[in-house]
Design an enzyme around this catalytic site. Structure first.
Site, PDB file in Angstrom:
ATOM      1  N   ASP A 111       0.849  -1.199   0.000  1.00  0.00           N
ATOM      2  CA  ASP A 111       0.000   0.000   0.000  1.00  0.00           C
ATOM      3  C   ASP A 111       0.879   1.241   0.000  1.00  0.00           C
ATOM      4  OD1 ASP A 111      -2.215  -1.610   0.290  1.00  0.00           O
ATOM      5  OD2 ASP A 111      -2.762  -0.894   2.276  1.00  0.00           O
ATOM      6  N   LYS A 152      -7.828   1.129  -5.170  1.00  0.00           N
ATOM      7  CA  LYS A 152      -9.041   0.612  -4.535  1.00  0.00           C
ATOM      8  C   LYS A 152     -10.286   1.378  -4.938  1.00  0.00           C
ATOM      9  CE  LYS A 152      -6.903  -0.868  -0.179  1.00  0.00           C
ATOM     10  NZ  LYS A 152      -6.874  -2.295  -0.427  1.00  0.00           N
ATOM     11  N   GLY A 170      -5.073  -2.846   8.909  1.00  0.00           N
ATOM     12  CA  GLY A 170      -4.801  -1.688   9.766  1.00  0.00           C
ATOM     13  C   GLY A 170      -4.657  -2.023  11.233  1.00  0.00           C
ATOM     14  N   ARG A 202      -6.603 -20.169   6.948  1.00  0.00           N
ATOM     15  CA  ARG A 202      -6.868 -21.545   7.394  1.00  0.00           C
ATOM     16  C   ARG A 202      -8.274 -21.993   6.998  1.00  0.00           C
ATOM     17  NH1 ARG A 202      -3.257 -24.401   9.994  1.00  0.00           N
ATOM     18  NH2 ARG A 202      -1.680 -23.449  11.313  1.00  0.00           N
ATOM     19  N   GLY A 207      -3.097  -7.138   8.277  1.00  0.00           N
ATOM     20  CA  GLY A 207      -2.455  -7.409   9.569  1.00  0.00           C
ATOM     21  C   GLY A 207      -1.026  -7.887   9.487  1.00  0.00           C
ATOM     22  N   GLY A 228       0.217  -3.227   4.065  1.00  0.00           N
ATOM     23  CA  GLY A 228      -0.097  -1.798   4.033  1.00  0.00           C
ATOM     24  C   GLY A 228       0.537  -1.111   5.207  1.00  0.00           C
ATOM     25  N   SER A 229      -0.246  -0.975   6.268  1.00  0.00           N
ATOM     26  CA  SER A 229       0.177  -0.234   7.453  1.00  0.00           C
ATOM     27  C   SER A 229       1.476  -0.762   8.032  1.00  0.00           C
ATOM     28  CB  SER A 229      -0.929  -0.325   8.500  1.00  0.00           C
ATOM     29  OG  SER A 229      -2.197  -0.323   7.895  1.00  0.00           O
TER      30      SER A 229
HETATM   31  O1  LIG Z   1      -6.785  -3.923   1.529  1.00  0.00           O
HETATM   32  C1  LIG Z   1      -5.679  -4.297   1.281  1.00  0.00           C
HETATM   33  C2  LIG Z   1      -5.398  -5.264   0.264  1.00  0.00           C
HETATM   34  O2  LIG Z   1      -6.269  -5.050  -0.718  1.00  0.00           O
HETATM   35  C3  LIG Z   1      -4.552  -3.764   2.006  1.00  0.00           C
HETATM   36  O3  LIG Z   1      -3.489  -3.643   1.151  1.00  0.00           O
HETATM   37  C4  LIG Z   1      -4.199  -4.636   3.133  1.00  0.00           C
HETATM   38  O4  LIG Z   1      -5.279  -5.314   3.634  1.00  0.00           O
HETATM   39  C5  LIG Z   1      -3.490  -3.806   4.094  1.00  0.00           C
HETATM   40  O5  LIG Z   1      -3.701  -4.198   5.387  1.00  0.00           O
HETATM   41  P1  LIG Z   1      -2.639  -3.786   6.465  1.00  0.00           P
HETATM   42  O6  LIG Z   1      -2.664  -2.301   6.532  1.00  0.00           O
HETATM   43  O7  LIG Z   1      -3.145  -4.427   7.709  1.00  0.00           O
HETATM   44  O8  LIG Z   1      -1.349  -4.360   5.984  1.00  0.00           O
END
Ligand SMILES: O=C(CO)[C@H](O)[C@H](O)COP(=O)(O)O
EC number: 4.3.3.6
Length: 310
Positions: free
Chosen positions: A41, A98, A170, A182, A231, A252-253
């Site tokens: 992200d 997105k 997030g 799983r 996550g 992402g986060s």
């Molecule tokens: O929606 C997403 C994938 O399409 C995000 O890239 C992903 O879920 C990011 O999550 P996080 O911030 O927990 O890594």
């Protein structure tokens, strides 16, 4: 079946193809190119450059990383198309973006500016609480989230060419991603051992189209590329997703809310490449600085993005 024993789904896309579209198998094949990779992200061109330099196989353009969407609240929407164009100019790897669930106009806009994939994402505020986008109406491939096999196959029937398990975006907490991976893998293992006569009832129970359930049984895996998401915060989290059978990971986060995003991004790419080698995993996990703080999901007040659609 390829040399490495992996089921190649590219040639099987035709079996999933509704009459309306002549491009579905091409989209499924395109997503195959991402296998073994990390999709990161990014919210700015600078972050996109960091991701590309770290070895990301693609970037996901969005207005805020999921941790900030959680912290700031409000309605989360498609990001500014001008910013997405800047991100496209900044990197040579594929750029995803997105759209809100059911918001087919956001998807039309993203297609018109030439994004490589659209993510119809529960991380943004849903636009339609009943219907997802009819993804067969688009030339651009879509990725969609799922928590279980039924949800994955419903999205594929709507035209998703790639699936990601949802996890809880997030939170920096891997527990929901593990649960969802799983669940999908467990159902596929049970399906493989099923008598063909039992598949009708199983398909009805998981609310999935019979033909896709049967195809999944025959392939022994989802009929499209399957990444994990939501996550992932450490190289070990990413390797865990791979060892559980995913084709790659979204992060992402976990990267851009950490102390040293460039180093952590590189480490996560290495971890996905060498996911079954604990010595390399130990090496790349060392000295990364602060991981994102994260959220404990036993707190009932934490909003579950993953439950925003069925
Ligand atoms: O929606 C997403 C994938 O399409 C995000 O890239 C992903 O879920 C990011 O999550 P996080 O911030 O927990 O890594």
């Amino acid at each position: 079946m390829s040399d490495d024993g992996v089921v190649m789904v590219y040639g099987n896309g035709a079996a999933l193809e509704p009459k309306k579209s002549s491009t579905f198998s091409v989209k499924v094949g395109l997503a195959q190119m991402l296998r073994g990779g990390v999709i990161m992200d990014v919210v700015t061109p600078d972050q996109a450059r960091i991701a590309e330099e770290a070895g990301a196989c693609a970037v996901m353009a969005l207005e805020r990383v999921p941790a900030d969407i959680r912290a700031q609240g409000g309605v989360a929407r498609m990001s500014d198309p001008g910013l997405i164009k800047e991100i496209k100019r900044a990197v040579t790897i594929p750029v995803m973006a997105k759209a809100r669930i059911g918001h087919f106009v956001e998807a039309q806009i993203l297609e018109s500016i030439g994004v490589d994939y659209v993510d119809e994402s529960e991380v943004l505020t849903p636009a339609d609480d009943q219907n997802h986008i009819n993804k067969h109406n688009f030339r651009v491939p879509f990725v969609c989230g799922c928590r279980d096999l039924g949800e994955a196959l419903r999205r594929i029937r709507e035209g998703a060419a790639m699936i990601r398990t949802k996890g809880e975006a997030g939170t920096g907490n891997i527990i929901e991603a593990v649960r969802h991976v799983r669940s999908v893998m467990g159902d596929i293992r049970a399906l493989r051992n099923m008598d063909d006569d039992e598949v009708f009832t199983f398909a009805k129970r998981i609310a999935a189209p019979y033909d896709l359930v049967m195809q999944t049984k025959q392939l022994g895996r989802l009929p499209v590329v399957h990444f994990a998401a939501g996550g992932v915060a450490t190289p070990a989290d990413a390797a865990l997703m791979m060892q559980l059978g995913c084709d790659g990971v979204f992060v992402g986060s976990g990267i851009f809310k950490s102390g040293d995003p460039a180093q952590r991004a590189r480490a996560i790419v290495q971890a996905v490449t060498h996911y079954s080698d604990p010595e390399i995993l130990a090496e790349v996990s060392s000295g990364l600085g602060e991981a994102m703080v994260g959220i404990n999901l036993s707190d009932a007040k934490v909003e579950r993005f993953a439950s925003r659609s069925e």
